[in-house]
Design a protein around this motif. Structure first.
Motif, PDB file in Angstrom:
ATOM      1  N   PRO A  25      11.315  99.540  24.799  1.00 24.19           N
ATOM      2  CA  PRO A  25      10.377 100.553  25.348  1.00 24.19           C
ATOM      3  C   PRO A  25      10.337 100.676  26.683  1.00 24.19           C
ATOM      4  N   GLY A  26      10.162 101.717  27.466  1.00 26.07           N
ATOM      5  CA  GLY A  26      10.400 102.007  28.790  1.00 26.07           C
ATOM      6  C   GLY A  26      11.597 101.832  29.696  1.00 26.07           C
ATOM      7  N   GLN A  36       5.228 103.551  37.217  1.00 26.64           N
ATOM      8  CA  GLN A  36       4.501 102.227  36.719  1.00 26.64           C
ATOM      9  C   GLN A  36       3.074 102.192  37.638  1.00 26.64           C
ATOM     10  N   LYS A  94      -1.370  95.615  25.747  1.00 25.77           N
ATOM     11  CA  LYS A  94      -0.251  95.881  26.677  1.00 25.77           C
ATOM     12  C   LYS A  94       0.645  94.696  26.500  1.00 25.77           C
ATOM     13  N   TYR A 129       7.165  96.991  17.589  1.00 19.65           N
ATOM     14  CA  TYR A 129       6.323  96.986  19.113  1.00 19.65           C
ATOM     15  C   TYR A 129       5.023  97.718  18.588  1.00 19.65           C
ATOM     16  N   LYS A 132       2.435 101.967  22.999  1.00 19.95           N
ATOM     17  CA  LYS A 132       1.816 101.789  24.503  1.00 19.95           C
ATOM     18  C   LYS A 132       0.143 102.267  24.437  1.00 19.95           C
ATOM     19  N   LYS A 208      -2.513  90.500  26.704  1.00 23.15           N
ATOM     20  CA  LYS A 208      -1.282  90.536  27.079  1.00 23.15           C
ATOM     21  C   LYS A 208      -0.493  89.326  26.593  1.00 23.15           C
TER      22      LYS A 208
END
Length: 258
Positions: A25-26, A36, A94, A129, A132, A208
């Motif tokens: 991802p990203g 960001q 996240k 995953y 988001k 996280k």
């Protein structure tokens, strides 16, 4: 080792793991790092002064009334007869790495004896995953600890990873800067929510990965250590690629402006 998501496992475990290796991802060209969010880890273990405030019963009751008068939803706090209180907290997930959930497949197994064929459950694990911006509301007690909030979140999403792999952070915005502080296991998120009020800018919660930095490398075998080095090398190469791409874009914009 997957060329896309850099997933590494033993060859005998490969058939037991399912990953969407369409790419990490990203890392698309559209995400060049300019979007960001600026975050700063304060690395402060101690709560701030207002978080240390001790409230008596009357102050708690008054704070709850003020809190409920400021929210525009039905996520109220309620005072109990024993002096505790209940309410809702919102936690944003996240997570950078994939999480594991259980998956059971029924396979036939030959058994010696009169029973003949019998189905046997084989425990498997599926990794993916989390999207988001995943958000979850939890209804908790005033004495619910941060470690218990992590356990509850993992149960909600049926994640079977060790809870010690995750940490609950408080997030705040001040002077156009975002600050993060990892909550200790014994801290009480609902109490922090009451002290801060309902504003998400003043205080919000984020789940996280728990980056403690304390790794006993002597506990790993040589093949595992070699795999870790390969993963680190690929992560470093990918990070350098993104940096070069971002600087190239900036250089191009500057040349266009000149």
């Amino acid at each position: 080792l997957s060329p896309d998501c850099s997933f590494t496992c033993h060859y005998r475990c490969r058939a037991l793991v399912r990953l969407d290796c369409s790419g990490p991802p990203g890392t698309s060209d559209e995400d060049d790092g300019t979007q960001q969010e600026l975050e700063k880890d304060t690395n402060v273990d101690e709560p701030s002064e207002w978080e240390k405030a001790e409230l008596d019963q009357a102050q708690v009751e008054q704070r709850i009334k003020e809190y409920n008068s400021q929210i525009n939803s039905n996520l109220f706090m309620s005072l109990n007869k024993d002096g505790s209180y209940t309410g809702f907290i919102k936690v944003q997930l996240k997570l950078v790495r994939p999480v594991s959930v259980p998956a059971t497949k029924r396979v036939p197994s030959l058994q010696a004896g009169r029973t003949g064929l019998r189905a046997q459950g084989v425990k498997r694990r599926t990794s993916f995953y989390l999207p988001k911006g995943t958000v979850k509301h939890l209804h908790i007690l005033s004495h619910t600890r941060a470690s218990e909030v992590i356990d509850a979140l993992l149960r909600k999403f049926t994640v079977i990873d060790n809870p010690r792999k995750f940490a609950l952070f408080e997030r705040s915005e001040k002077d156009e800067q975002v600050y993060l502080r990892k909550l200790a296991d014994e801290e009480q998120p609902l109490r922090l929510r009451l002290l801060a009020g309902p504003s998400e800018k003043v205080l919000s919660f984020v789940l996280k990965e728990n980056e403690t930095g304390e790794v006993n490398w002597d506990a790993f075998t040589l093949p595992e250590l070699h795999n870790f080095l390969r993963i680190l090398q690929r992560e470093e190469e990918e990070h350098l690629r993104q940096l070069r791409h971002r600087y190239a874009r900036c250089r191009q914009k500057m040349q266009e402006a000149l």
